[in-house]
Design an enzyme around this catalytic site. Structure first.
Site, PDB file in Angstrom:
ATOM      1  CB  ILE A   4      -0.934   0.018   1.223  1.00  9.81           C
ATOM      2  CG1 ILE A   4      -1.728  -1.293   1.314  1.00  9.81           C
ATOM      3  CG2 ILE A   4      -1.884   1.219   1.152  1.00  9.81           C
ATOM      4  CD1 ILE A   4      -2.503  -1.457   2.613  1.00  9.81           C
ATOM      5  CG  ASP A   5       3.959   3.862  -2.122  1.00 10.48           C
ATOM      6  OD1 ASP A   5       4.211   4.511  -1.087  1.00 10.48           O
ATOM      7  OD2 ASP A   5       4.518   4.085  -3.210  1.00 10.48           O
ATOM      8  CB  ILE A   6      -2.543   5.159  -1.643  1.00  7.15           C
ATOM      9  CG1 ILE A   6      -2.725   3.801  -2.345  1.00  7.15           C
ATOM     10  CG2 ILE A   6      -3.557   6.172  -2.169  1.00  7.15           C
ATOM     11  CD1 ILE A   6      -4.087   3.178  -2.137  1.00  7.15           C
TER      12      ILE A   6
END
Length: 220
Positions: free
Chosen positions: A142-144
């Site tokens: 998760i890299d939002i």
């Protein structure tokens, strides 16, 4: 080649585009490599690639090579995907979900993302994707971000529970967060507390100044 050499002395911008989602997107030669930046932060390659590479190291390259499928929420220029394929030699299926089609266009043109055979790119909202997918994953990254802002839904129970459901037993979540102030640090501590004894949670503070990484293993 000249631009690459000169970039060791001064960053050289080669492409700039305004994006409705991410505002300004820039491709720049910096210290001999191409990086993708938004207005206020590195989006891919550069420091972001170092951050996520560290997270993958914590999980273990050899372990990751044995995984069947990886989900990447927030692709940007695809630096973590390049790390998976080029450095770890991961040959399983990679699904990347990215909201901003402009970013993928840049990633294909400047970083060769469309040349990776085991990668499927989905242009769409990460929240909607995790609601619809029927697959389960060995690793969920998760890299939002939208510039330096993280969407609130990432830290809400429904999203957390759904991600946990999509994770296979003995699988891992790698979550990159930004902590710019005390409120962000409290948010992260609260996030950590959402996981029970069925999960092994590790928090790595101060990864490249303002980033804090989580690795979360599903035990059963």
């Amino acid at each position: 080649m000249i631009k690459k050499i000169l970039s060791y002395f001064i960053p050289i911008n080669i492409y700039r585009k305004n994006s409705e989602i991410n505002k300004s997107l820039e491709v720049t030669w910096a210290n001999g490599q191409l990086v993708l930046d938004s207005k206020n932060t590195n989006y891919s390659y550069g420091s972001l690639q170092r951050i996520l590479r560290k997270g993958l190291h914590y999980i273990g390259f050899e372990r990751i090579r044995g995984f069947e499928n990886v989900l990447v929420l927030g692709v940007a220029g695809g630096s973590v995907i390049k790390t998976l394929v080029d450095e770890i030699k991961f040959s399983g299926k990679i699904t990347g979900v990215e909201l901003d089609a402009n970013v993928i266009e840049i990633a294909n043109k400047y970083f060769g993302l469309n040349q990776i055979p085991n990668l499927e790119i989905v242009i769409g909202d990460a929240f909607e994707y995790i609601l619809k997918t029927k697959e389960k994953y060995d690793l969920i990254i998760i890299d939002i971000f939208q510039d330096t802002t993280m969407p609130n839904f990432l830290f809400e129970d429904f999203f957390i529970n759904r991600i946990n459901f999509l994770l296979k037993v003995n699988g891992f979540i790698l979550f990159n967060t930004m902590t710019l102030n005390k409120k962000d640090k409290e948010r992260n501590l609260n996030y950590r507390s959402r996981f029970d004894d069925n999960y092994s949670v590790r928090m790595y503070p101060k990864v490249e100044d303002h980033n804090e990484l989580f690795t979360i293993k599903k035990l059963g």
